[in-house]
Design a protein around this motif. Structure first.
Motif, PDB file in Angstrom:
ATOM      1  N   SER A 142       1.282   3.918  -3.112  1.00 34.82           N
ATOM      2  CA  SER A 142       0.931   5.322  -2.927  1.00 34.82           C
ATOM      3  C   SER A 142       2.058   6.248  -3.389  1.00 34.82           C
ATOM      4  O   SER A 142       1.799   7.354  -3.859  1.00 34.82           O
ATOM      5  CB  SER A 142       0.571   5.599  -1.466  1.00 34.82           C
ATOM      6  OG  SER A 142       1.715   5.496  -0.643  1.00 34.82           O
ATOM      7  N   PHE A 188       0.832  -1.203   0.000  1.00 33.41           N
ATOM      8  CA  PHE A 188       0.000   0.000   0.000  1.00 33.41           C
ATOM      9  C   PHE A 188       0.868   1.255   0.000  1.00 33.41           C
ATOM     10  O   PHE A 188       0.619   2.195  -0.757  1.00 33.41           O
ATOM     11  CB  PHE A 188      -0.932   0.029   1.225  1.00 33.41           C
ATOM     12  CG  PHE A 188      -2.257  -0.594   0.979  1.00 33.41           C
ATOM     13  CD1 PHE A 188      -3.174  -0.017   0.120  1.00 33.41           C
ATOM     14  CD2 PHE A 188      -2.609  -1.778   1.616  1.00 33.41           C
ATOM     15  CE1 PHE A 188      -4.418  -0.593  -0.101  1.00 33.41           C
ATOM     16  CE2 PHE A 188      -3.843  -2.357   1.398  1.00 33.41           C
ATOM     17  CZ  PHE A 188      -4.746  -1.759   0.540  1.00 33.41           C
ATOM     18  N   LEU A 214      -2.244  -7.923  -3.293  1.00 29.81           N
ATOM     19  CA  LEU A 214      -2.970  -7.809  -2.029  1.00 29.81           C
ATOM     20  C   LEU A 214      -3.894  -9.001  -1.786  1.00 29.81           C
ATOM     21  O   LEU A 214      -4.018  -9.466  -0.647  1.00 29.81           O
ATOM     22  CB  LEU A 214      -3.741  -6.490  -1.986  1.00 29.81           C
ATOM     23  CG  LEU A 214      -2.840  -5.261  -1.902  1.00 29.81           C
ATOM     24  CD1 LEU A 214      -3.657  -3.989  -2.101  1.00 29.81           C
ATOM     25  CD2 LEU A 214      -2.079  -5.226  -0.593  1.00 29.81           C
TER      26      LEU A 214
END
Length: 169
Positions: free
Chosen positions: A32, A28, A58
């Motif tokens: 980002s 994550f 994921l």
């Protein structure tokens, strides 16, 4: 310790679940960092290749985490755990399906396509073997899970590498 009861498997499930949760967080954060580049690349290509790979990574790690959590449930019946593993095997089929679908019309070497497809397909097969053999009471049972977990981490690592490094090349 046997492959048909969770007794004796606590440390493996704790380790796998903790590692999967930590790696999910890293994906994550890494995504980002490159999100603008990833979204711009996908806009140019007209397909969700990179965010799809993030999803695959994921999902693979989430399967490890969820199976580990459920397997740590006290007094859980073998049948319930087997069914849960089989449901997760179905969920893991997302990755090889996306790999096949995503490679249509892409001019990448066959070896590159296979590097994505083989671990993802093997993950699904290992989870199917774990769930069906656990339900049947023979054929390996829980002993298939370490292989499935290693394959899940491999799927996540390969996809994370593409998202975090290859996207910037």
């Amino acid at each position: 310790m046997t492959g048909y009861a969770t007794t004796g498997w606590t440390e493996m499930f704790l380790c796998a679940g903790g590692a999967a949760a930590a790696l999910s967080g890293l994906i994550f954060v890494g995504l980002s960092v490159n999100i603008r580049t990833v979204l711009e690349m996908e806009r140019r290509e007209g397909r969700n290749s990179m965010t799809g790979r993030a999803l695959e990574a994921l999902v693979a790690l989430l399967i490890v985490l969820l199976v580990s959590i459920v397997a740590l449930t006290p007094a859980l019946s073998r049948g319930v755990l087997a069914a849960f593993i089989l449901v997760n095997a179905a969920g893991s089929a997302i990755s090889p399906c996306r790999a096949v679908y995503g490679s249509r019309g892409v001019s990448a070497p066959t070896a590159v396509k296979l590097m994505r497809l083989i671990p993802a397909g093997a993950l699904t097969l290992a989870l199917l073997a774990a769930g069906t053999s656990l339900a049947a009471g023979h054929g390996g049972g829980l002993y298939w899970l370490p292989a499935a977990f290693v394959l899940a981490v491999t799927v996540a690592a390969v996809n994370a590498w593409v998202i975090l490094v290859e996207v910037l090349r």
